[in-house]
Structures are given as C-alpha cells and as structure tokens.
Write an enzyme that holds these catalytic residues in place. Sequence first.
Site, PDB file in Angstrom:
ATOM      1  N   ARG B 275      95.710  40.225  90.594  1.00  0.00           N
ATOM      2  CA  ARG B 275      95.797  41.518  91.282  1.00  0.00           C
ATOM      3  C   ARG B 275      95.979  41.287  92.782  1.00  0.00           C
ATOM      4  O   ARG B 275      95.078  40.770  93.443  1.00  0.00           O
ATOM      5  CB  ARG B 275      94.504  42.325  91.063  1.00  0.00           C
ATOM      6  N   GLU B 277      95.517  42.897  95.294  1.00  0.00           N
ATOM      7  CA  GLU B 277      94.835  43.958  96.031  1.00  0.00           C
ATOM      8  C   GLU B 277      94.166  43.377  97.261  1.00  0.00           C
ATOM      9  O   GLU B 277      93.413  42.406  97.162  1.00  0.00           O
ATOM     10  CB  GLU B 277      93.722  44.560  95.165  1.00  0.00           C
ATOM     11  N   ARG B 283      82.984  42.706  94.512  1.00  0.00           N
ATOM     12  CA  ARG B 283      83.332  42.626  93.092  1.00  0.00           C
ATOM     13  C   ARG B 283      84.829  42.506  92.804  1.00  0.00           C
ATOM     14  O   ARG B 283      85.246  42.623  91.664  1.00  0.00           O
ATOM     15  CB  ARG B 283      82.741  43.817  92.345  1.00  0.00           C
ATOM     16  N   HIS B 284      85.645  42.278  93.820  1.00  0.00           N
ATOM     17  CA  HIS B 284      87.082  42.112  93.599  1.00  0.00           C
ATOM     18  C   HIS B 284      87.521  40.676  93.851  1.00  0.00           C
ATOM     19  O   HIS B 284      87.142  40.062  94.831  1.00  0.00           O
ATOM     20  CB  HIS B 284      87.874  43.038  94.525  1.00  0.00           C
ATOM     21  N   GLU B 426      81.183  48.984  86.584  1.00  0.00           N
ATOM     22  CA  GLU B 426      82.180  48.989  85.521  1.00  0.00           C
ATOM     23  C   GLU B 426      82.558  47.558  85.153  1.00  0.00           C
ATOM     24  O   GLU B 426      82.848  46.735  86.004  1.00  0.00           O
ATOM     25  CB  GLU B 426      83.416  49.775  86.016  1.00  0.00           C
ATOM     26  N   SER B 429      87.430  48.742  81.090  1.00  0.00           N
ATOM     27  CA  SER B 429      88.150  49.996  81.093  1.00  0.00           C
ATOM     28  C   SER B 429      89.058  49.953  79.878  1.00  0.00           C
ATOM     29  O   SER B 429      89.661  48.911  79.604  1.00  0.00           O
ATOM     30  CB  SER B 429      88.965  50.077  82.383  1.00  0.00           C
ATOM     31  N   ARG B 477      82.494  39.504  86.294  1.00  0.00           N
ATOM     32  CA  ARG B 477      81.582  40.641  86.471  1.00  0.00           C
ATOM     33  C   ARG B 477      80.476  40.647  85.429  1.00  0.00           C
ATOM     34  O   ARG B 477      79.323  40.953  85.725  1.00  0.00           O
ATOM     35  CB  ARG B 477      82.353  41.962  86.385  1.00  0.00           C
TER      36      ARG B 477
END
Lengths: 503, 503
Positions: B275, B277, B283-284, B426, B429, B477
């Site tokens: 990712r 991002e 948490r990323h 989370e 998903s 996670r």
Amino acid sequence: MPSAAGRGHGQDRRPDSEDSSAADDYAKERYGVSSMIQSQEKPDRVLVRVKDLTLEKADEEVWVRGRIHTSRAKGKQCFLVLRQQQFNIQALVAVGQHASKQMVKFAANITKESIVDIEGVVRKAHQKIGGCTQQDVELHVQRIYVISSAEPRLPLQLDDAVRPEVEGEEDGRATVNQDTRLDNRIIDLRTSTSQAIFCLQSGICQLFRETLIRKGFVEIQTPKIISAASEGGANVFTVSYFKTSAYLAQSPQLYKQMCICADFEKVFCVGPVFRAEDSNTHRHLTEFVGLDIEMAFNYHYHEVVDEIADTLVQIFKGLQERFQTEIQTVSKQFPCEPFKFLEPTLRLEYREGVAMLREAGVEMGDEEDLSTPNEKLLGRLVKEKYDTDFYILDKYPLAVRPFYTMPDPANPKTSNSYDMFMRGEEILSGAQRIHDPQLLTERAKHHGIDLEKIKAYIDSFRFGAPPHAGGGIGLERVTMLYLGLHNVRQTSMFPRDPKRLTP
Amino acid sequence: MPSAAGRGHGQDRRPDSEDSSAADDYAKERYGVSSMIQSQEKPDRVLVRVKDLTLEKADEEVWVRGRIHTSRAKGKQCFLVLRQQQFNIQALVAVGQHASKQMVKFAANITKESIVDIEGVVRKAHQKIGGCTQQDVELHVQRIYVISSAEPRLPLQLDDAVRPEVEGEEDGRATVNQDTRLDNRIIDLRTSTSQAIFCLQSGICQLFRETLIRKGFVEIQTPKIISAASEGGANVFTVSYFKTSAYLAQSPQLYKQMCICADFEKVFCVGPVFRAEDSNTHRHLTEFVGLDIEMAFNYHYHEVVDEIADTLVQIFKGLQERFQTEIQTVSKQFPCEPFKFLEPTLRLEYREGVAMLREAGVEMGDEEDLSTPNEKLLGRLVKEKYDTDFYILDKYPLAVRPFYTMPDPANPKTSNSYDMFMRGEEILSGAQRIHDPQLLTERAKHHGIDLEKIKAYIDSFRFGAPPHAGGGIGLERVTMLYLGLHNVRQTSMFPRDPKRLTP
C-alpha cells in the site's frame, strides 16, 4: 425436503414460453432462473456433494449445486452432466410426473458452465456411466433452477482442455494451446487436471511447513521491497517508492541470514521471489514462489543438507499418501512414470557427476558449470545407475557460485555448496554461507563487488554469527517435476514472464 | 567426552599473553579462539540446549553453545551469563584444576554477544540464580572456545531493550527507542521479547492454515506484479517491467475471486500486500502480510462470516494453549490484560454500534464511517457490555464500502459487509462480493469507475460464478493486538513505512 423447494429462489424469472402458456405448464414452479443470491434468507436446505452421490444414497431425494458440464436433449428427455470440481454425475430430466416438456426444454437450453441447483432422486444406473466419476448412479431431476448463467460462447471447451496431446495429434481432435488457456485462466483452471495440479501444490506447501515446524523451524516473513539489490543489481525490478526508488527482492536470503544472526536458529519462509530475467524458457518465471530454508549448524553444513533433503523426502511421501487421486487425474492427461526417490537421499560430489558425464562422452572442464542439457543428461545417467529421480550434487566449483559461498577448506577450487535435482532439473540451490565478516569482505573484493553497496550485509555478521547454511526451492518447479509436466506455466496459477502480465 | 575437546577447533588462535608465557599456562589447551567453522570435520560431540540444563543433569559434563550475555570478573573467578534464544544460565570460570588465571582472564575479556562453545559440569546452585531462566543450576566451565566474536561496541544493550518503559521512566534507567531498535534489528531481535513475539507470529500463520485446511480450504499463490491497479489506482506502487510498467498488488482479492470462479470453492493465501499510503501511524505499513480468505457459499454470506470468525477463535485458542511461555515473556516487558473472546463470536450490526456510540455521547450520521477514535471507543463499550476483545460489526453502510460490495437486499442503504475488531482496532474487512456482471457494472458506474480498466475483473463473472464472500486479515495487527502491543513495527521483523526501507 420438497416443501422447501423454491425457497431461496425469490422472484424466479422464467423465460417466456413460445409454444405454450405458463398456465398449461403443470411443472412451472419446478424450474427457472433464480434471482441473484444476495443473502436474502437462510434456508435449512442441505446441498449434497457430487462426490458423495453413490449407491449408498440410492433412492434418496437430494439437493445438489453444480455446473452444467454438458447437455444433450433427446426427444422427451434431456441428459445433463453436472460437474463439481473434479467430480461429475449424469442427471436426467424426463417428461413425466415432475417435469413437463417445457421444463425439459428449459433444462436443454441452459448454457454450459452455468451453475444450477437441482433437486433429484439418486437412482442406480442400469449400466456403468462412462465419462462420469459417479458411474453407478444417476440423478432423476425433479426441480432445476439456474443460480448463475454462463454466456453461451465459451472461450475454450473443457473437454478439449483435458485431452492428452497425443490423442489430439493422432485423432485430429481439438486440444487447447497454452496462450488460450492462460488468457482464459478461470475456465482452464476448472478442468480436472488444473484442479488436481493446484490441490497438490497446496499440499506441497502444507507438507513443507508441517515438516519444518516438526523439526523446530520458525516461519518468518521477509520484506519484498528492499533498498538495495540483493545479489549485485542485475535482473532486478525497480519500484517507485514515494520520492525515491527501491527494488523487489530477488531472494529472501539476506533476511534469512539476518534471522540466523538474530538467534532464530532454524527459519523458513514461503513467498514471492522476483527475477527481471528476460528468459522465455519452459522453466523460468519473473515471479515465482520460493520455499526458503536457513539453519545454523554445529560443525558441518551437511547437518543442513540432510534436513533439507529429508524435508523434500517427507513432501514426496506425503504427496504419495495424501494426493494419489490428484496424481492419477493429472497422469490421465499427462502420462508419466511415478516419481522415484531413495532414503537417505543420494548425494554425489560434483566431480563424480562430471566423471559420469565424461564417461558418457561429454567434454567439460573441472570448474565449468553444468549446462541445462548436461544437467538433464546427468539426471538420466543417475536414474539408470541409482534408480532415483531425486539427488544432491555437492561441492560445486567455487568459481561458479556467489561470493558469499563458503570455500571448501580441503580444496581451494571447490566450495561448501550444493544443488538438488528432480528428474534432471535443478529445484534447489544452496550453500554454507560465509559468516565471518573478514572472509566475506575478501571474497566480495575478489568478485569485484562494490563493498559500499553490501556494507549492511557484511555488518550483519559483526556481532557474533553462527555457522549456517540454507537454500531456496522453486515451488512451481517442484510441482512440475513431481508430476512430470513440461512447462512451469502449468503449475503457476497466474504466471508472469517477460511477455505475460495478465490475467 | 573430554577426549574430543579441541576437535573441531582446528588451529586455535590464542591471544598473546601479556604477563605470562604460554609455557606457564597449564590450561592453555582449554581455551582460545576457534578457527572459523568451515565444515572441516564432523565431530560426534552433542551440544546440549540451555533450556535442558536442569537439576536432572546435575553433575553431568556437557558441551553447550551460546552467546555471552554478560560477564563479570571478580578476583580469581569470572561469572558469565550464557544465552540461547529465550533461555540463559550462569557459567563460572574459576582458577583451579581446569582453569588457569590466564583462562579466567581470557573468559572475562570475551566481548558480549560473542558465540562460545563451553564444556562444563552442571552443578546445583547454592541459591536460586535471579535473572537467569535456569535458576537451579550453574555451569562450571572446563573449556571455553570463541566460535564467533562480536565487536566490542554494541549499538544497543539487550538488557536495556527488554526493560519495561515504565521502569525506565521511574528509575531513570535506559530504554531503547524504536528507531535505534529498527536500525539495529538483528540485535533487537535477539531479546527475549522479540524472540517470543516472532515465535508467536509464526504460530498465528500455522494456526490460520491448519484450521483452514481442516475446513477443506485450498492454499493459493497469487501474483504480486499486476498489470492494472486492483482497487482503482490510488495508493499503488509502480514497477518497471521490461519495456512497460506494472503495479504491486494492493490485495489478492481479484485473484481470490477468480479462484472462486474457477471452482476452488474455498481458498486462502498468505502473502505480502503493498500500500503506497503516506500514513505514518502506529498501525500502517507500506508492506504487510495479508491472511486472506475467500469462499463460495450456498445461500447466505453469514456462512462465510462464521467460518472466518471461527478461524480467528481457533487461532486465539491455539495461541493460549501452545504459546503461553511466549505470551508471558512479552507481558514482562509489555504488561497487558489477557485477550478475551466469546464462542460463538459476538456479531453486532453497524446500526447497533452507532447506537452504542450515540448513547455514549458521540454524534454521527447513519451512513458515516467509523473514525479511529470511535472504533476504539466502541471497542471499550463492547468490552464493558459483553466482556470480549473480539467482535464482528456487520452490515456497514453501502456508501462507505467498495463498489464490488453486495448491497443488502433488505435495505438500500446498507450492505452485506463486515469488519472484525480486536481490542477496538480493525483487523479484517470483508464482504459478500457481487458475482453478477450486470449488477457489478451498475455499481462501478455509480462509483464513477472507468469500466474499461476493470473489464477483465467484470468478465471473470460471465461464465457462471457462485455467490461468495471473504476478507483479508493483517497479520502484524493480529499479533500486535493479541499481545496488547502499541505499534505494528514491533510485530514486523523488517517493517516498511514511508520513511523506512532498511534494513
């Protein structure tokens, strides 16, 4: 269970009848196109598996979901072959108490590969039904609903896709070429051969990990995006990484070794490996799955070689025991001798291999690497002499191995390195690695490698490093060679090569 | 076994003595720096594991290999702590029959983290040895050889690296900050905490696969280099691919779904997910390990939700049973309440979650997504009310989910989608996916997606597709939240974020 019929099928859409009004159709509730399953309800209906439809269930009423493999209308009857993964059964819709002529016509018009729910009674077949896996029974259809329709024109026919090539050549019947298969992989993967190949491949991964965990190994996860090319810089893919660039790992080796330096002692990982090689051969992929092992040893790297070889032997045995159906299924399309191996595994020294090749007329130098044809020839010679499809070639010439390979203390021209072969093709390359930063520096200089670029690698060994060895196995090659297939694209679900990036 | 001493140590190098000639040293054969282990020989010496050194072995002579964790010279004695993974033992070198004063000095000068082979006698300790895992015994050293030396200056001290932060703050003692740890990961990974974290993470992967294979799932391998960005094009890394460019897969979802369309029915995969991002949060990560599941169902996507939730429950139970030592080890540095869960798993609807938040004073709209603070607050509210750290939130608003999410047939504003949470964060998903090409096209249009770019995706459903659902779990996670840690970089061996690409 009939009382539950129609449940879960919401507002069924039924094609307009041409030759009769719906009012005439006494079976109109018994067939149709279901509305899309959107989780409207939770019926308590049990769907029976096709492979469980045997004589034991004779005269039982069951619900089954499967694909229409073939259909053949014949007067007042329609014969369907209903397929579910590697299994199929004949289903009969015949005009009578449960089915009207409109219903038979509806069934006959369902496109191949559509998914249907059928309610039917299991009946003993009058004679063995050839071409079906469930040969002793057939299903007498009482209700049939289309769950998901396939478009009428399929890009390839499943029956063509499983036909042995030799049969295609001899009888002039259609087979499917590789690009058509790969371009339409979701159809090609539905064949019994593909289903079997990939179930067996899942089994290889499972057996690999099961065996290593039993031996006390720990699974690690290594990064695929790395800041420096792991093995020098050739054949590496570049990635844009925010404002800088990075590379895709050509192997997890540096990270496996770091885990050894971090005291994990015995590690393995399963993950993608990327090679930007412009090789368009039967055994090269630009992305493949590596089964990697690294292990600290006490005194001799053969401690590691023995563990790796035994892991492969446990995989071969496990496949024989647990995946016999799959092996048989694949061999129907691709006939092949069963895979043979010895216990313990045969280990030859490189010089012995060279001697066997020379005896067979090959001319090659002591420090020359094995060419692909010579690898295959040696595989045949070893098979003749030792009756094994799996062996280890140990003590490769130092000159043909990477700089981090530990030299052989007894001979300056050889090294503590090894390859493993299946049916004459290399599936693993490995070695004792140099764990001493000083010797590693010397060897890197000797190879003309820029020390600045591998500083982090060399520094990993400055805070105490145990002697260690390891190796990497190519998953797709193991699957291919175990099953005697001829192209690694058959054992990669969505293969990547210089010319193929899709699907 | 003493007769074997010195074997495997080749030409031992011994530091020049300053104050005495070697001739004076009656123990000179009993210590030294071994020559590099290059697989010179295969001694039959057995190395005993530190964790097996207990009272049962009292008065036995053993060989052990380990790292010098600490050393403390005191007159004619030197106390060493010898470490092996999570275990350590006190070793004593004392002037006497076996050791000379030169030998004691040699032992005292071995740098911390060096790897040594010790021959010694296991003796009952006069009193419990605090600070060692083997509290009842100590090792009386008879021979000591350095197998691999560590440089004298360590970038971080292991004792500092395992100190609970609160202790560091209260007593002013050193702790190690995260960047120092990650920059020197091979040292940081040697701490008992790191060893425990990553053994437990290996266990999560193992339990995940064990459970799914038992449930009849097949493991698949999906490509990471893809030709089109999987979810629209934002946050995707670009790769140079020969003369063209490609992308790194942001999720295996398309490929999992293709496997469902290809009749594999129940599939899982474990692999890297990328990712791009630019998120610098706790948490990323830009590269993490996805535990992905996809499954065809019969009538309702809850069939899949139940399987996924049960898989997580089996993981939680397995960790409790098999990894209690690791859980305890981590909690010494990072104290935390044991992880609680219910069987069957608590499933709340999104609207119920929103109602609980509103009751607690939060203002939010029915179709608004949960913010991170609201997620955490809801986690606390659920914990108070239901006493569980794990729950499912079902039926998310359609507006906040991707275009391929199946709308809820009973409510146009909600969807057949769900998230799962551990300790209020989370970890998964998922959703029922649209398996009908027509509805998928409509929903893509509604989201303003270029149909040309997702043509291959939509076409996958044109040849009969069963209803299916799935989800993706972030491994790091799960490890972080199960152990109650606070940063996902603690549970990634070599984490990648916008600012970190090394080691």
